[in-house]
Design a protein around this motif. Sequence first.
Motif, short mmCIF file in Angstrom:
data_model
loop_
_atom_site.label_atom_id
_atom_site.label_comp_id
_atom_site.label_asym_id
_atom_site.label_seq_id
_atom_site.Cartn_x
_atom_site.Cartn_y
_atom_site.Cartn_z
N ALA A 75 0.90 -1.21 -0.14
CA ALA A 75 0.08 -0.02 -0.08
C ALA A 75 0.96 1.32 -0.10
O ALA A 75 0.55 2.10 -0.59
N LEU A 76 1.98 1.23 0.65
CA LEU A 76 2.70 2.35 0.79
C LEU A 76 3.65 2.60 -0.61
O LEU A 76 3.91 3.47 -0.92
N ASP B 130 3.61 5.69 -2.82
CA ASP B 130 5.06 6.35 -3.49
C ASP B 130 4.97 6.31 -4.93
O ASP B 130 5.16 7.49 -5.57
N ARG B 131 4.28 5.52 -5.56
CA ARG B 131 4.20 5.51 -7.10
C ARG B 131 3.15 6.57 -7.68
O ARG B 131 3.39 7.33 -8.54
N LEU B 132 2.20 6.89 -6.85
CA LEU B 132 1.20 7.81 -7.13
C LEU B 132 1.45 9.12 -7.06
O LEU B 132 1.16 10.03 -7.89
N ASP C 162 4.82 9.97 -7.12
CA ASP C 162 6.14 10.21 -7.78
C ASP C 162 7.21 10.10 -6.58
O ASP C 162 7.97 11.25 -6.91
N LEU C 163 7.15 9.46 -5.56
CA LEU C 163 8.25 9.42 -4.73
C LEU C 163 8.89 8.04 -4.71
O LEU C 163 8.46 7.41 -5.39
N GLU C 164 10.28 8.19 -4.32
CA GLU C 164 11.17 6.93 -4.66
C GLU C 164 10.50 5.98 -3.68
O GLU C 164 9.98 6.19 -2.78
N ASN C 165 10.72 4.46 -4.21
CA ASN C 165 10.02 3.54 -3.40
C ASN C 165 10.64 3.30 -1.90
O ASN C 165 11.77 3.44 -1.73
N GLY C 166 9.81 3.40 -1.15
CA GLY C 166 10.42 3.19 0.41
C GLY C 166 10.48 4.78 0.97
O GLY C 166 10.93 4.62 2.20
#
Lengths: 208, 176
Positions: free
Chosen positions: A85-86, A90-92, A94-98
């Motif tokens: 979910a997190l 992050d994808r939605l 545009d943040l870096e994964n994690g």
Amino acid sequence: MKKMTELEKDALNEITNIFSYRTSIALEKLIKGNVELSVNKKQIVTLDSSVYSQKSPLMYLGIYSNIRESNLKGNVLLAFPKESALYLYDRLVDLENGSTKVVDDEVKNVLGEVGNVVAGNILGVLNKLLGINSMHTIPSVVPSFGDQLYDFVYFDVEDDKKKAMLIEVDTTFNLDGYEIKGESIMLLTHDSFENLLIAIKKKAGEIK
Amino acid sequence: MSQEIDLENNHIVLCVVNHERYQDFVTGFTKNYLNNNISSYISLSRPYQSLVSNFEKMKIDTDSIFFIDTSTMMAGKTDVQAENCLFIDSPSALTNLSIAISKVVEASEPKYVFFDSLSALLIYNPEQMTVKFTKDLINKLRASKSKMVLVCLNGKDEAGVIEKISMFVDKVEKVE
């Protein structure tokens, strides 16, 4: 509940396929990327006889919405393991994964919007195919450990729990190489499920 | 299968529970300690109605348990009332949660307070805030007659909180 006919079973099976497909399309639009979908398991059972398909006691984030103000009553729940979910959040945005560790109001709003689009798509299928108009409430994001998720499947539904029907699809979405295992669950009250079967029969009559 | 927790000799116990044992542990603890005692159950991930329904199936007397529930209102049900439950709008509403716990501890002097769980608290609050809230809660309970069990899953996300909170409790119990 009387035994379902083969026609009803086939129709419901097809509806679950469309649910999954619509969910996948909705996610594709939201993340603006490629989403491949595989359905691992699906079941249409009474709530009490349901076997939780992901027995692992992971922590899930459920996106829960109540179906009301129509001839269908129940709940729609979309559930992902917390990390997935997190990742989706992050994808939605545009943040870096994690990057995101905490479910704050912003995360709740964005994931709630995912639930809004998915629930809208699922109910839209019923409207388009069967002429059943349904409204759903603004989704809430709720935490859950493993099979406690079912607390929210039945949440705020006034009906005989033993007779409520569950349409549950265990799906894996592949988002550009990242696998997200998710559950799409729709709980319908006994009367609502009967209404769904009547609408299917009516539709089948029209086709014949 | 339930696990014995030494609450005779310890005031505050942190239970670090393996994911697979979580459900059994919570049920077992409620049955063995909270049942038939004036006690309090703070639930951050399960709605009051589901907890009570589940406990009643297991013949647990829920009348003597006072609940604090942060899930029901978060799931959108705002018009809720129960004689033995305080409903808080979210696990991130830490001030409200703290006030609710103080009220319950002062008003009913529960023998046991069961906090379920630090893992759920961590979903909604940064680690630093979770640790601060928990330390304040421990201090509050130390000044009371109530004994407290804090539940935390044994996961990588929880490692930092477990390490920091371990220093402030009387005992860390591993449930494996």
